[in-house]
Each structure stands twice: as C-alpha cells, then as structure tokens.
Design an enzyme around this catalytic site. Structure first.
Site, PDB file in Angstrom:
ATOM      1  N   ASP A 178      -8.317  -9.079   3.861  1.00 39.21           N
ATOM      2  CA  ASP A 178      -8.074  -7.949   4.757  1.00 39.21           C
ATOM      3  C   ASP A 178      -9.129  -7.860   5.851  1.00 39.21           C
ATOM      4  OD1 ASP A 178      -7.147  -5.623   5.894  1.00 39.21           O
ATOM      5  OD2 ASP A 178      -7.819  -4.310   4.289  1.00 39.21           O
ATOM      6  N   GLU A 208     -12.695  -2.835  11.866  1.00 41.11           N
ATOM      7  CA  GLU A 208     -12.601  -2.005  10.673  1.00 41.11           C
ATOM      8  C   GLU A 208     -13.688  -2.326   9.660  1.00 41.11           C
ATOM      9  OE1 GLU A 208      -9.337  -1.143   7.098  1.00 41.11           O
ATOM     10  OE2 GLU A 208      -8.810  -2.367   8.831  1.00 41.11           O
ATOM     11  N   GLU A 245       0.820  -1.210   0.000  1.00 41.34           N
ATOM     12  CA  GLU A 245       0.000   0.000   0.000  1.00 41.34           C
ATOM     13  C   GLU A 245       0.856   1.264   0.000  1.00 41.34           C
ATOM     14  OE1 GLU A 245      -4.079  -1.515   2.064  1.00 41.34           O
ATOM     15  OE2 GLU A 245      -2.536  -0.793   3.432  1.00 41.34           O
TER      16      GLU A 245
END
Length: 726
Positions: A391, A419, A317
């Site tokens: 993820d 998240e 990322e």
C-alpha cells in the site's frame, strides 16, 4: 535646532516611504507557488534577446472556431510574452522570419506541402521543427489533432523555460501510455482522504453555477505535462456522485476541462443501484441491475458526451462489490463495461483488495484474486494495480501482478500525495521511486520485460493502456502544500507521457521552471531532491521494513501496534520482530509470496545475498546478528540507517540555507520551515523506532550512538486524532 529636527523628520519620512514601497513591491512580486510550472517569469536578458527574433508572430489557422485553438493561442501569448517580455503578434498568415505556426495538415496547406512524418504521432503526438516556409524561417508545431497541437505548444513553452535552443529544432513526441490520469480522493463535503493541501478544489455546493478560475488553471497545468484525464471523486465513493444533481455539477467541470484535452471520469459505487436506484440487489447477473447501469451510462453521456468512464474500488476495505453476490471481479467489471461500451467508455477496476477473513499474506491477496481471472475481462476494462503489493509504502518491490496477466491490460497506480512519506510537510521527491518501479524487470517474457513494457502495452500487445496518480492537490494557494510537492505532480505527468525519462532530468527541468537557471541553485536543489526519498525510507522503513506507521492516520511511527482486529492492520504484522530477529519471511519457508514472481525474480528475492539490502527484510526474517555488507550486524545496520536518514535531513536543511540568496523569500521561508518540521519528525521516527526495536531485541546501542531522547512509554502514549486527511 528646529531646522535640524525638520531635516531629520524629512529624512525619516523618506526612509519610511522607501521601506514601505520596498515592502509593497516585495508583497506584489511575492511568489506564492500558485502558478506551478506556468510561471512565465522573465528570462535572463541574454536568453530574452536570443529568443525575440525567433518569436515575432504567431499563426494558428482556424483559431476563431475552436476553443482548444483559442486556449493554445492564449497560452502562447501569455507564455512568450511573460518569458521574453514581448508577446508575438497574432497573424493570419506568415509575414516574415520569426514565425510560430501551430497547425495540423488539415488546417494548413503549408504543413501538407511539407510532407512531414505524421502517421506515427497518433492522436496526441506532435512535431516541433525549425522550418523554412514561403521563404521565411520559423518554428512549426504540428500534429494530427488539436490535442496534439496543445501538447506541442506546451512543449515549446517548456523549451523556452528551460532555455533550450530553437535553432535546428527537430522534436517528435508521442505518449507511450494512453490514459494518463489523476485520481482525486475527494469527497462531496470537500474533505480529501489522505489529502494534506487543504479542502478539495471542487466546490460541489456552488457548482454548477460558480466556476472558479482555479478549475481552468488546473486544466492548463495538467495539459502542460500531458495528463489527459481526471477522476473527480474518492474511490471510497458516495453513490450520490451518480445522481442527476451531481452529474450536472460534473458536466460543468467537464466543459471547463474539454478545451485542454482532459476527459472526466467518476468513481462509481458498486451498490449504487440499491442506494440511489431503488433496487433490492446490485448482483451483476440481475437483468434489472444491468438495465440500471445501462440507463445510468446513457444519462451520463447525455450530459458529458466525452465522459471517460468509471473507476471502481470493490470488495476492498469494506466497500461493496460483486463478491457480495458470489460473483467475480471480472463479472463485476464487465457489468459496468458493457453499459459504457456503446459510448466508448472504460472501466478501471482497482486490484487493491484484501479481505478480513483471508489468512493469506496480505502481499499475496491481489495476485491470488486477479491472476486466475486473466482473459475474462471485457476489452474496455483495465485493471488498476498499485506499484507495490502492500500500500504505497516508502519502498516496496514491484507488484507481482505486473507481467502475470498477459491477456488483461494492467494500469499503474502511483501515489503523488505522500500518505506514507510524511504527508505534505516532508520533502520527498518521488521521481526516483517511479523510476525504480517502472524499470523493474518482471522477466515475464524473458529479460527486459520491464514494468513499463507491461503498462505501455508493448510486452503483451495491449491496446488499452493507462497510468494513474493519486493527486496531492487541494485548496492551498500552492495547490499541494509545499513548493517541492509540486515536483511530484510534475514528474508524474512527464513520466506518464514518457516512462523512460530519468527522474533527475525531470527534476532539473522542474527546478529551472520553478526557480531559475542559476547553476548553484540547480546543483544544490537537485542534490536535495534526489537524496530526499531515500532519506525518508531510512528514517521510516529501512532495510525493507514496511507499514510501521501509526494506525488509521498513518502519521508518525507505531511499530508497537499489535492489538487491532485485523492482523494486517497492525504494524507488528509486517516487521515480526522478536528477541531472535526481524523481518517478514516471504520465501518458500514462510508465506511464499515470492513465488508469485517469475523464476529469475524469485531466485533474486529469495536469496539473502542477492535480494539487496533495500528489500532484505521485506522477504526475509533474519537474526539480529546477521552480517551485513557493511560488516555491521543487522541490529547495528538498522540503527545506522535510522541515523543516516536523520543526518540526511539535517544536510538537506543546511543545503537549503545555502541557497537563500537565490530563492524568493516567501518560497524559501516556507520550505525552510517545513524542513525544520521534517528534521524534528525524522528524529521522532528515529528515536521511537530505535527505542521499540531495542526493547524487543534486548540489544545494547552500538558504540557512539545517541540514545533516544525519551523512553518508549512516551512515544507509545502519543495520540493524534486530528491529523490531516484522517
């Protein structure tokens, strides 16, 4: 007449005074969640009366010379005193029945004379036994080290909190996993990436001069559940974290944590030699870079002698890493490992990698990058692998790297902060998810090769073992944004110590400690907790769908997003829905990600009939009329799952309301308000998702199904630029 008025005035004054006093008492005694599992509220009268004769005196040899032993003594005095209404007498020796002796064989002749089986306990394990010494009966907490005594003492307090008998105690416990860490995604400006409980608890600006008492309470809470390390800063690290100014601040925190057995770690930015070191390169093969990291390690250990090591996110990322210089992840990790090795430090190198120019299925990329490097990492490197290949989704298959690198220690990375599971506002107990992953069979060495056996080192004989949880902790008074979010921190610690614990068992313990031993409350709240994670899966990502969240902030549904620069940033990349069907084909006819698993797992996941409906669309692209186990076709089943998730949240609200008389008002009301938010947002997820997939499939709603409240254009137009943690 005047007399009557006067009497009425006096009565009104008395009533007002009574109401004010009641309100004041309620305010003083309100439960705001700060105490976590260290509440130590008075037990029921019967329990207190039972425990008091068994907890008359506390003997801790050498307490005056050790900060850890002082912490143990303070905790036991506070805990026992709060729970039974009378603290034990602190004594220098056993004086009668009802003693609690906390000692190692080295500090107590009585323990040495008992000749207990201590060898298997290691450095952190402990024994808790009902014992007779010098003609008196009592309880012994013993271990080979002060850290073991610390964990044993907290276990003893947990026995009181869960109302277990002390008579006949014979407990032996050792951690199955060596490194049991929290990973904070906290930044130096006190923002928290994916954090939903307020600012970072680390007040970097005022450190090292101001040491908030909260830091000590943080250490106590972690030690109580067996966590022995913390990574202070975000994996998207700032190189400034390694400058002298910030190392002094970190050293002050390490001093607070040390008595509680917690070692400090830092996320290290790979390009730090360039950014703060004045070098022109961060190439692992550069002698100047190697010297820089060696000197930096020396500098850190001068300040923090028990520093644990580095956590590194590299070439992921946009983060810098060894591949920027044509080097491998192993070469990058070994660079740092060799700098730490003389001091006993470790490198935790994250396997969460995917590249913008890599056309391979994102679910395959970490395996492809790391498995060829098996055996190339230094002995003090452990590769940290997320529980699933994408993820932290509400449900994923276990990561194929587990079991595929027999020569390399692998460390589990779970997320405690939610998240992708509703942030802090949705009630989602993650214990069942941890359990699901840890018990998954990799078949790496035949049947029974579970993920647990990979990460505890027993499958391949690894010495270095670890598990990490991305923390959900912030400055909110209750630490984690809600009472029930605390349970995820708690279950992570308990299962990090013993991965074989059942999620339901831990949840029941947590409920007893957090609320009460009332059977009605335990039954109702346990039902809510154990159903909650599946409810989130159903109203967000049913049947093996994944990554349907809106982009960037990961908040709310966005299955229609398909115009972002990188394919794998788009939810449409993961569901691949069109007029003909839905799902990501990861079989041999598709991306063949399934081939990264061992043969028996491949045979299961590649089979539409054997994979199980919870992961069906993760591995298979199927037509809308595919017949499901229920007899419904795939479209009907998808709609049914969305409806089921919403209905479960509605039932959770009803169940919680029934518990109102059994829960203190402050925590009851906050949970009730958050459940209302969850129902509203579950309906949003349900309506928006059904509206979108109906537009793609061009299929009518099943009979009796309520249509979405709004049209698709409404849901697509929603924007949330200021979501927490974004």
């Amino acid at each position: 007449m005047s007399s009557d008025v006067s009497c009425l005035s006096r009565n009104l004054l008395l009533v007002a005074t009574f109401l004010y006093s009641a309100l004041l008492a309620a305010t003083v005694n309100a439960e705001d969640g700060y105490d976590l599992w260290l509440r130590y509220q008075p037990l029921e009268v019967e329990a207190r009366d039972n425990y008091r004769p068994q907890l008359r005196q506390l003997v801790i040899p050498g307490r005056e010379d050790s900060r850890t032993l002082q912490a143990i003594g303070d905790e036991l005095l506070r805990g026992v005193g709060g729970l039974i209404g009378r603290a034990p007498e602190m004594a220098s020796r056993i004086r009668g029945d009802g003693f609690v002796l906390v000692a190692t064989p080295g500090s107590s002749a009585d323990v040495r004379a008992a000749q207990l089986p201590m060898d298997a306990l290691g450095e952190e394990g402990y024994l808790i036994r009902a014992i007779s010494l010098r003609g008196h009966t009592g309880t012994l907490v013993t271990a080979n080290s002060e850290r073991g005594l610390l964990y044993g003492s907290f276990h003893l307090l947990r026995l009181l909190q869960t109302r277990d008998a002390l008579v006949g105690l014979d407990i032996s416990s050792s951690p199955r996993i060596g490194l049991r860490l929290l990973n904070h995604w906290d930044n130096l400006d006190r923002s928290v990436e994916r954090g939903y409980a307020g600012q970072s608890i680390w007040d970097w600006w005022n450190l090292p001069d101001v040491l908030d008492p909260r830091y000590t309470d943080y250490a106590r809470a972690n030690a109580a559940i067996g966590i022995n390390g913390t990574v202070l800063n975000n994996v998207n690290a700032s190189a400034d974290s390694l400058t002298p100014r910030y190392l002094d601040k970190a050293a002050a925190l390490a001093e607070v944590f040390r008595p509680y057995g917690i070692r400090m770690y830092l996320s290290a930015r790979f390009s730090a030699p360039v950014e703060i070191g004045g070098l022109e390169t961060a190439d692992p093969q550069s002698p100047a870079v190697q010297r820089w990291w060696q000197h930096k390690a020396d500098e850190i250990y001068q300040r923090i002698p028990d520093f644990g090591g580095f956590l590194v996110k590299a070439n992921s990322e946009g983060q810098p890493g060894p591949q920027d210089y044509g080097r491998s992840h192993a070469e990058g990790a070994n660079l740092l490992a060799r700098a730490l090795a003389p001091h006993g430090g470790v490198v935790m190198w994250r396997a969460f990698v995917y590249q913008q120019d890599n056309p391979e299925d994102r679910a395959k990329q970490a395996y492809s990058d790391f498995v060829p490097l098996d055996g190339q990492f230094d002995d003090n490197v452990i590769v940290q692998v997320k529980n699933g290949p994408i993820d932290f989704q509400p449900r994923e298959p276990f990561h194929p790297m587990f079991g595929a690198m027999p020569k390399t220690p692998l460390m589990m990375e779970f997320q405690i902060t939610k998240e992708y599971l509703g942030f802090a506002s949705h009630l989602a107990y993650l214990g069942p998810m941890y359990e699901e992953v840890l018990r998954a069979d990799t078949f790496a060495e035949g049947p029974g090769s579970t993920v647990t056996k990979v990460i505890d080192g027993s499958l391949h004989g690894q010495r270095l073992t670890g598990i990490a949880g991305v923390a959900n902790i912030g400055r909110d008074r209750d630490w984690s944004g809600s009472t029930f979010n605390q349970a995820n921190w708690y279950v992570f610690g308990r299962m990090a110590w013993n991965p074989d614990l059942a999620a339901a068992t831990v949840a029941r313990d947590w409920l007893k400690i957090t609320f009460s031993d009332n059977p009605e409350l335990l039954a109702g709240a346990l039902d809510i907790m154990l159903a909650s994670r599946q409810a989130v899966v159903d109203y967000m990502t049913p049947l093996g769908l994944a990554h349907l969240m809106a982009t960037g902030h990961h908040y709310g549904p966005g299955p229609w997003v398909s115009d972002l620069a990188r394919p794998e940033w788009n939810p449409a990349y993961y569901h691949r829905a069109d007029r003909n069907g839905i799902g990501f084909d990861r079989t041999a006819e598709g991306s063949n990600a399934v081939a990264q698993y061992a043969t028996p797992v491949v045979e299961k996941f590649a089979s539409r009939s054997r994979v199980g409906e919870d992961l069906l669309l993760w591995f298979h692209h199927l037509p809308w009329d595919h017949r499901m186990n229920s007899g419904r076709d795939l479209w009907e089943e998808l709609v049914y799952r969305y409806d089921r998730g919403l209905a479960e949240v509605q039932e959770m609200r009803t169940q919680w309301q029934a518990l109102a008389p059994l829960v203190d008002r402050e925590r009851f009301d906050k949970t009730a308000r958050l459940l209302a938010v969850q129902e509203r947002e579950a309906k949003w997820w349900r309506d928006a998702s059904i509206a979108y997939f109906q537009s793609v499939s061009a299929r009518p709603l099943p009979d009796g199904v309520a249509p979405p409240a709004r049209d698709l254009a409404y849901y697509r137009a929603l924007e949330f630029p200021w979501t927490p943690g974004h």
